[in-house]
Design a protein around this motif. Structure first.
Motif, mmCIF file in Angstrom:
data_model
loop_
_atom_site.group_PDB
_atom_site.id
_atom_site.type_symbol
_atom_site.label_atom_id
_atom_site.label_comp_id
_atom_site.label_asym_id
_atom_site.label_seq_id
_atom_site.Cartn_x
_atom_site.Cartn_y
_atom_site.Cartn_z
ATOM 1 N N THR A 264 0.825 -1.222 0.000
ATOM 2 C CA THR A 264 0.000 0.000 0.000
ATOM 3 C C THR A 264 0.853 1.264 0.000
ATOM 4 O O THR A 264 0.314 2.365 -0.197
ATOM 5 C CB THR A 264 -0.940 0.006 1.215
ATOM 6 O OG1 THR A 264 -0.178 -0.194 2.417
ATOM 7 C CG2 THR A 264 -1.989 -1.089 1.099
ATOM 8 N N LYS A 265 2.157 1.113 0.225
ATOM 9 C CA LYS A 265 3.042 2.277 0.130
ATOM 10 C C LYS A 265 3.264 2.664 -1.337
ATOM 11 O O LYS A 265 3.361 3.844 -1.670
ATOM 12 C CB LYS A 265 4.408 1.980 0.756
ATOM 13 C CG LYS A 265 4.417 1.822 2.259
ATOM 14 C CD LYS A 265 5.841 1.509 2.726
ATOM 15 C CE LYS A 265 5.916 1.236 4.215
ATOM 16 N NZ LYS A 265 7.293 0.851 4.634
ATOM 17 N N GLU B 292 -6.763 0.124 -1.625
ATOM 18 C CA GLU B 292 -5.763 1.195 -1.783
ATOM 19 C C GLU B 292 -4.937 1.065 -3.058
ATOM 20 O O GLU B 292 -4.413 2.058 -3.560
ATOM 21 C CB GLU B 292 -4.851 1.243 -0.561
ATOM 22 C CG GLU B 292 -5.576 1.603 0.733
ATOM 23 C CD GLU B 292 -4.615 1.938 1.860
ATOM 24 O OE1 GLU B 292 -3.514 2.431 1.568
ATOM 25 O OE2 GLU B 292 -4.972 1.690 3.037
ATOM 26 N N CYS B 293 -4.767 -0.160 -3.565
ATOM 27 C CA CYS B 293 -3.978 -0.345 -4.798
ATOM 28 C C CYS B 293 -4.936 -0.315 -5.986
ATOM 29 O O CYS B 293 -5.515 -1.349 -6.369
ATOM 30 C CB CYS B 293 -3.210 -1.670 -4.739
ATOM 31 S SG CYS B 293 -1.978 -1.756 -3.425
ATOM 32 N N LEU C 206 -16.978 -6.202 0.435
ATOM 33 C CA LEU C 206 -17.114 -4.743 0.510
ATOM 34 C C LEU C 206 -15.992 -4.058 -0.254
ATOM 35 O O LEU C 206 -16.218 -3.057 -0.960
ATOM 36 C CB LEU C 206 -17.127 -4.298 1.969
ATOM 37 C CG LEU C 206 -17.286 -2.801 2.225
ATOM 38 C CD1 LEU C 206 -18.605 -2.286 1.631
ATOM 39 C CD2 LEU C 206 -17.203 -2.494 3.723
ATOM 40 N N ALA C 207 -14.753 -4.614 -0.125
ATOM 41 C CA ALA C 207 -13.618 -4.043 -0.861
ATOM 42 C C ALA C 207 -13.817 -4.204 -2.360
ATOM 43 O O ALA C 207 -13.479 -3.299 -3.150
ATOM 44 C CB ALA C 207 -12.309 -4.722 -0.407
ATOM 45 N N TRP D 11 -11.955 -1.219 -10.190
ATOM 46 C CA TRP D 11 -10.897 -1.634 -11.117
ATOM 47 C C TRP D 11 -10.664 -3.151 -11.102
ATOM 48 O O TRP D 11 -10.019 -3.677 -11.993
ATOM 49 C CB TRP D 11 -9.593 -0.918 -10.747
ATOM 50 C CG TRP D 11 -9.312 -0.955 -9.269
ATOM 51 C CD1 TRP D 11 -8.664 -1.920 -8.575
ATOM 52 C CD2 TRP D 11 -9.718 0.023 -8.325
ATOM 53 N NE1 TRP D 11 -8.631 -1.615 -7.244
ATOM 54 C CE2 TRP D 11 -9.260 -0.420 -7.051
ATOM 55 C CE3 TRP D 11 -10.417 1.240 -8.399
ATOM 56 C CZ2 TRP D 11 -9.488 0.304 -5.884
ATOM 57 C CZ3 TRP D 11 -10.632 1.954 -7.248
ATOM 58 C CH2 TRP D 11 -10.173 1.495 -6.002
ATOM 59 N N ILE D 12 -11.166 -3.878 -10.098
ATOM 60 C CA ILE D 12 -10.896 -5.310 -9.997
ATOM 61 C C ILE D 12 -11.684 -6.067 -11.066
ATOM 62 O O ILE D 12 -12.866 -5.785 -11.297
ATOM 63 C CB ILE D 12 -11.234 -5.861 -8.587
ATOM 64 C CG1 ILE D 12 -10.697 -7.299 -8.419
ATOM 65 C CG2 ILE D 12 -12.723 -5.791 -8.304
ATOM 66 C CD1 ILE D 12 -9.215 -7.386 -8.286
#
Length: 873
Positions: free
Chosen positions: A752-753, A781-782, A805-806, A812-813
């Motif tokens: 996630t960085k 986040e990605c 939920l994500a 984009w997934i």
């Protein structure tokens, strides 16, 4: 009075239940099948049913059947009680009278309480031999094989299970084995019903020999199953001690070279031939077998009494031509392949998982304070954790824990210079060299490391001379002459680097071996570095095996069962020996570590500076050249927009050597040679320590990279060691790698960085709902992450709802694999909500997730509103 008592007893029994009559009616059956007369006589004498004169009468009979008839005559004449006791002996000593088992079951013989209270004396040769085997193996397996001969560690108190995985012929994981009993179960997890050998393989130091020692201990104490009456343990290296002209029978191999029966060896051997399924054979270290003997020139043998070369006996035992039905367990290091038709099961031994490591720490350090301190040090030094995944290295590190503690005391952070395997072996060498120092209660040893090695240089050179001589021939057992020729003294042997072994081969005599093959490799490398007479060509001798002509082609051909041929013309006959024999690779690895810049301060006291510079230059040049040549030779495939290269285990060994050098310059040069942007390292048996080496090189890349490490043994420590290179990865595949929630947490923190990841594969690991939350965070986040594979983990409805939920929030997934979890109807409803109006999701797998009709209805309703989904499981 006695006759009257017998008449009364007989009168109390009906004619049909008379034991005397039973013996009369079945007289010829008993005469035919009773072979052990002495055991009957001993028990009748012991219980005062026979007098000394009775025993003499029986023994005076000329033939075995005559002796049985005489015993029956005497027993019947003494009445019902003696006849009943006679039958009781036949029933209780089943091994001695095995042919009568069906008859005893047929007549439903049930002794009275009076007879059951009688004492049975087991003088049967088979039973006595089993007792002797149990005693011998119990003594041999009571203590762990320790680094120093003076140390004694109880196996029962220190043995810790390791990861055992059943694999297919192509090394695909089929499942875990929970116990050693599963390993020997003849009916479960069978790959080939006609095969008789269970093949256990794994890297050097991963615990193969300890597993066999544990099996011996369990059998000796009667905890391995009553059906196994014989346990024969051989180390394959002893078969190299025989000459080409030596021959012996199977009976001599088992009795004269393992354990001799105290009485009637012919009867014991005859029982073994009749009931081979009662025997368990273990053969440790097939890869350590080495001989000039050519098996192909000798015909197969199936006659157990016919003399043959010991290697022929070994091969025919494994194939089942000898003692068909006997259980056989064979071990070897990774890379050795055994023909499929011989195998019943194939098991990969992976070493310690984090859970096993903590359990081992509790056993080795019962005091909580010491245990906690040790685990803190390991947490602060992930590279040490990586090494500890290998039980041998873990044991060495634990034994030297006090020295590591003093080295890193006051620094909870990871040291600037990583601790390499060479550091560990140098440390343990120093520890044992210091044992020769006089001990004082008030004054500690203040010798520096350089002083310790300088004082022990003669001993180390002598050990190195023995090690190198054996390494050049792939020999691991040394005779007295080899040891004396090296200049080793009695005091040197007491250090524990070399240990004595039982007399081997037909000539007997004292033999020696290094504690472990990795130790022999270390001393070989040490000798090559410190000996002035060793030139650069000799220094690089084992590195020449790093350039096989087309490793990919070699890998597709299975090596022969037994690598008998020595080197011819500098190359092994037949197959690529370097691929299968990592003792050469460990020697190269230790060479890189010893010639690293960090070791120069120590070595300048032992080697002339000019010689050291010359050897270092030759090694670095060869290493970099080999790396570039190797990478250029690998085949490339254009797939999915990537230029993909499939690397082999040799590549990992090269990376390990580069890591041992701790040279950033060498690592940068190696990174330049990685031309492809998709590096595939599947099924390379990579462990967590390999991740240290991999990231050491890959973090020097100036481009993005796809990295496929599926089907290895990285676990959470490996994930932590990958941190330096995660900033470069757009594809990361870590399926089938023993990763838990802790490893996923590390991935979440790092990935996630940078937010560049497009594909994350974590199929078939040990991720629970806790890890699912971390994955959900990565997904949210990605924003470039399009493919997520989480099948066959331990995710329930809670984790499923979090992931769903994500998915709903991640427009984009496009590809989600959740096969083989337990999200249930609650999770299915959450995924239904996620895919209802999802704009991009085209593939979704929710098969085998405990979803009932209720969950199916929710998904069906959602599908009516989805226009992107193309494939739905």
């Amino acid at each position: 009075m006695e006759k009257q008592g017998h008449r009364e007893m007989e009168g109390g029994l009906s004619e049909s239940h008379s034991h005397v009559r039973l013996l009369k009616v079945n007289r010829e059956l008993l005469v035919t099948h009773i072979r052990n007369v002495q055991c009957l006589v001993d028990n009748l004498l012991h219980n005062d049913y026979f007098s000394a004169e009775d025993a003499e009468i029986v023994c005076a009979c000329p033939t075995q059947p005559d002796k049985v008839r005489k015993i029956l005559d005497l027993v019947q004449s003494k009445g019902e009680e003696v006849s009943e006791f006679f039958l009781y002996v036949l029933q209780q000593l089943a091994d001695a009278y095995v042919d009568l088992r069906p008859w005893l079951l047929e007549i439903s013989f049930s002794p009275s309480q009076l007879i059951q209270n009688k004492t049975i004396v087991n003088t049967d040769p088979v039973s006595r031999y089993t007792q002797k085997l149990r005693h011998q193996l119990g003594c041999d397996s009571k203590f762990m094989l320790c680094y120093a001969q003076k140390e004694e560690l109880l196996l029962e108190e220190t043995y810790t299970d390791t990861i055992m995985e059943l694999v297919s012929f192509s090394n695909e994981i089929l499942g875990s084995l929970s116990s050693l009993a599963c390993l020997l179960d003849p009916s479960s997890d069978v790959l080939n019903e006609h095969g008789e050998t269970v093949f256990v393989f794994g890297d050097a130091g991963v615990g193969k020999s300890m597993l066999l020692q544990r099996l011996q201990s369990l059998w000796a104490s009667g905890r391995l199953g009553a059906e196994i009456k014989f346990f024969f343990h051989f180390r394959c290296r002893i078969f190299s001690c025989f000459k080409d002209s030596d021959t012996l029978s199977l009976q001599d191999l088992l009795f004269k070279h393992f354990c001799y029966p105290e009485q009637d060896p012919e009867e014991v051997f005859a029982f073994l031939l009749r009931f081979p399924q009662a025997a368990l054979f273990t053969f440790d270290g097939l890869d350590e077998l080495h001989s000039d003997f050519d098996l192909s020139r000798v015909p197969d043998t199936c006659c157990p009494r016919e003399p043959a070369h010991p290697l022929v006996l070994l091969a025919n035992l494994l194939s089942g031509r000898l003692l068909q039905g006997a259980r056989k367990l064979l071990t070897a290091r990774t890379g050795v392949e055994v023909p499929r038709h011989l195998l019943r099961k194939k098991v990969l031994l992976r070493g310690f998982s984090p859970i096993h490591l903590r359990a081992y720490a509790r056993r080795m350090f019962p005091e909580r304070a010491a245990q906690a301190h040790l685990l803190q040090q390991l947490e602060a030094n992930p590279n040490l954790c990586s090494l500890c995944a290998v039980p041998l290295f873990c044991w060495i590190i634990f034994r030297c824990f006090q020295y590591f503690h003093s080295a890193f005391e006051g620094s909870p952070q990871r040291p600037d210079c990583a601790v390499t395997l060479t550091d560990v072996f140098l440390l343990v060498t120093e520890v044992h060299l210091n044992r020769t120092q006089p001990r004082s209660l008030v004054q500690r040893n203040t010798r520096s490391t350089a002083e310790t090695f300088r004082a022990g240089l003669r001993t180390l050179r002598a050990l190195g001379q023995v090690a190198r001589s054996g390494m050049e021939q792939s020999l691991f057992v040394f005779c007295q002459d080899d040891v004396e020729a090296s200049g080793l003294q009695e005091a040197d042997l007491a250090l524990g680097f070399l240990r004595t072994t039982p007399a081997l081969g037909p000539c007997g005599g004292q033999s020696y071996e290094f504690f472990h093959i990795t130790l022999q490799a270390f001393f070989t490398a040490f000798f090559l570095v410190v000996d002035d007479k060793v030139g650069t060509q000799e220094l690089l001798r084992f590195f020449r095996e790093w350039t096989p002509p087309g490793e990919g082609a070699a890998a597709s051909c299975l090596p022969s069962l037994l690598p008998f041929q020595r080197w011819r013309g500098g190359r092994p006959a037949g197959s690529d020996l370097f691929k299968n024999k990592d003792h050469f690779q460990f020697t190269n690895l230790f060479l890189c570590g010893l010639l690293s810049k960090a070791r120069q301060e120590l070595l300048r006291h032992l080697v002339p500076a000019a010689a050291l510079r010359r050897k270092r230059h030759a090694l670095w040049t060869h290493l970099c050249t080999s790396m570039r040549s190797y990478l250029k030779s690998l085949p490339r495939l254009h797939s999915g927009g990537f230029k993909q290269v499939q690397a082999m285990p040799t590549f990992l060994w090269m990376l390990r050597c580069i890591y041992e050098t701790q040279s950033q310059k060498v690592a940068r040069l190696a990174a330049r040679g990685v031309c492809a942007d998709y590096l595939k390292l599947t099924f390379c048996n990579a462990c967590s320590a390999d991740c240290s080496a991999l990231s050491y090189v890959l973090h020097h890349l100036h481009k993005s990279l796809a990295l496929d490490l599926d089907n290895n043994n990285l676990n959470d420590y490996g994930v932590r060691e990958l941190q330096p290179c995660l900033s470069r990865l757009v594809v990361l595949r870590l399926s089938v790698n023993q990763i838990t929630d802790n490893g996923v947490k590390v991935l979440c923190e790092e990935l996630t960085k940078y937010k560049i990841l497009t594909y994350l594969g974590l199929y078939s690991n040990q991720i629970t709902d806790v890890g699912a939350r971390y994955v959900a965070q990565i997904l949210e986040e990605c924003k470039g992450l399009t493919h997520l594979k989480l099948g066959k983990n331990k995710i329930t409805s809670e984790g499923g709802k979090c992931l769903a939920l994500a998915v709903k929030n991640s427009t984009w997934i496009s590809d989600i694999g959740m096969w083989g979890n337990q999200i249930g109807d609650e999770g299915a409803k959450a995924f239904a909500e996620a895919l209802r109006d999802h704009p991009r999701l085209s593939f979704l797998s929710l098969a085998f997730n405990c979803i009932s009709t209720e969950g199916g209805k929710s998904l069906a309703q959602a599908l009516q509103h989805n226009t992107s989904l193309l494939t739905f499981w």
